[in-house]
Design a protein around this motif. Sequence first.
Motif, short mmCIF file in Angstrom:
data_model
loop_
_atom_site.label_atom_id
_atom_site.label_comp_id
_atom_site.label_asym_id
_atom_site.label_seq_id
_atom_site.Cartn_x
_atom_site.Cartn_y
_atom_site.Cartn_z
N PHE A 80 0.84 -1.20 0.00
CA PHE A 80 0.00 0.00 0.00
C PHE A 80 0.87 1.25 0.00
O PHE A 80 0.67 2.17 -0.79
CB PHE A 80 -0.94 0.01 1.21
CG PHE A 80 -1.64 1.32 1.42
CD1 PHE A 80 -2.78 1.64 0.71
CD2 PHE A 80 -1.12 2.28 2.29
CE1 PHE A 80 -3.40 2.86 0.86
CE2 PHE A 80 -1.73 3.51 2.46
CZ PHE A 80 -2.88 3.80 1.74
N ALA A 114 4.00 1.48 -0.86
CA ALA A 114 4.73 1.56 -2.13
C ALA A 114 3.82 2.17 -3.19
O ALA A 114 4.23 3.04 -3.96
CB ALA A 114 5.20 0.17 -2.55
N GLY A 115 2.56 1.74 -3.19
CA GLY A 115 1.60 2.21 -4.20
C GLY A 115 1.35 3.71 -4.15
O GLY A 115 1.16 4.34 -5.19
N ILE A 116 1.35 4.29 -2.94
CA ILE A 116 1.11 5.73 -2.88
C ILE A 116 2.39 6.51 -3.11
O ILE A 116 2.35 7.74 -3.17
CB ILE A 116 0.43 6.17 -1.55
CG1 ILE A 116 1.32 5.90 -0.34
CG2 ILE A 116 -0.92 5.47 -1.38
CD1 ILE A 116 0.74 6.44 0.97
#
Lengths: 232, 232
Positions: A103, A105-107
């Motif tokens: 999560f 990493a995704g943002i």
Amino acid sequence: MEIHLHHEEHLQSSDFLRDVVIGMSDGLTVPFALAAGLSGAVHSTSIIIIAGIAEIAAGSIAMGLGGYLAGKTEQDHYNSELRREYYEVENLRHREIEETREFFAGIGLSKELQEKATEEIARDKDKWVQFMMKHELGLDEPDPKRATKSAFNIGASYVVGGLVPLSPYFFLHKPLSALEVSVGVTLLCLFVFGWFKSRLTGINPWAGALRVMLIGAFAAAAAFGVAKIFES
Amino acid sequence: MEIHLHHEEHLQSSDFLRDVVIGMSDGLTVPFALAAGLSGAVHSTSIIIIAGIAEIAAGSIAMGLGGYLAGKTEQDHYNSELRREYYEVENLRHREIEETREFFAGIGLSKELQEKATEEIARDKDKWVQFMMKHELGLDEPDPKRATKSAFNIGASYVVGGLVPLSPYFFLHKPLSALEVSVGVTLLCLFVFGWFKSRLTGINPWAGALRVMLIGAFAAAAAFGVAKIFES
């Protein structure tokens, strides 16, 4: 239908307004179109009144109970996901840690912050589960009384909306004369309703009002045409 | 009505299935209840067929265009919020920084990590806006073709659903005999439909099937009763 409100306008009343919009949208449109359709095909208003009342009863119950079911389903779904997340946090800890890291990493956080943030979040189990529910699954905790309130609000709005297009048939005895009044009154109500609905959803109120009114007019015209074809 | 799918099952097809569920739910229920209501009040099936067809035309158009409007509204709303976030990131940077920090505080990060994570996120403007859209506002980017597809899928499902309860009236000439067949066929379809719908939403399929069937039965019984009262 779903309506999104801007977060700043997301008051307590927004659920209520959403229910009223759901019920009144269909309540103003479907009984209106049904009455219009029958007006071209039958010669007595009493049959239109009976059909209209039966449709309002059917539609308000179907939509109201549908709203109840949707609310209950949302609640059941939330609870079953909540149990699953608690189970996973306790028994599949490394997988949940990995998901939490992903999560971050995704943002767009750096490797270092991904690790640190995940470590901090994973310290408090309840907060961690709340976080996964909201941001991994995108689920908000539903209000437990919502299903019942929703059923009532949707059903009542449908009845109120449905009585508008039907009312001229109580007073005028020629179907086509009643239809003329019904068209005028209902299109006006659809326009006003569409205006408020659009303001609520943050789109241009005049364009929205026109769109809602045209949908009603189009549905009524189609029902009128189809009933005419089947009459002959 | 809204349906939540578990993230793992959130395939491309889920939007399609959601539309079919929306259309068929009401399509199986409302024309069924209307036909049942009229069966107690009129003595000819032809009037029931005309009313039923008019209702299916009206309902499918109203719901289909309603779905189109909902899709368009979602799109408009997303775009207007996107513009607003870009504006805020460029012109009210300190406020957005504060909101981002509050997000990280809310999920339970320490003061130190709140600052660091906010600083990293704020480096890339596009990623930052994407992040705010999804996690501050909870908005996912809608598919631009969604509104049109949705309108068609909902409308077609309504027609398919609505023809089920109406079909016996084409073959049987006594309203009450046709009603008997219609009740049997429709309740069976509602049960099967409710079973699949519940599997999709992750609730107990047998309980869900029963609930959907009972809503239909209740709506039909109410319409029958109300039409009987208004007939006399």
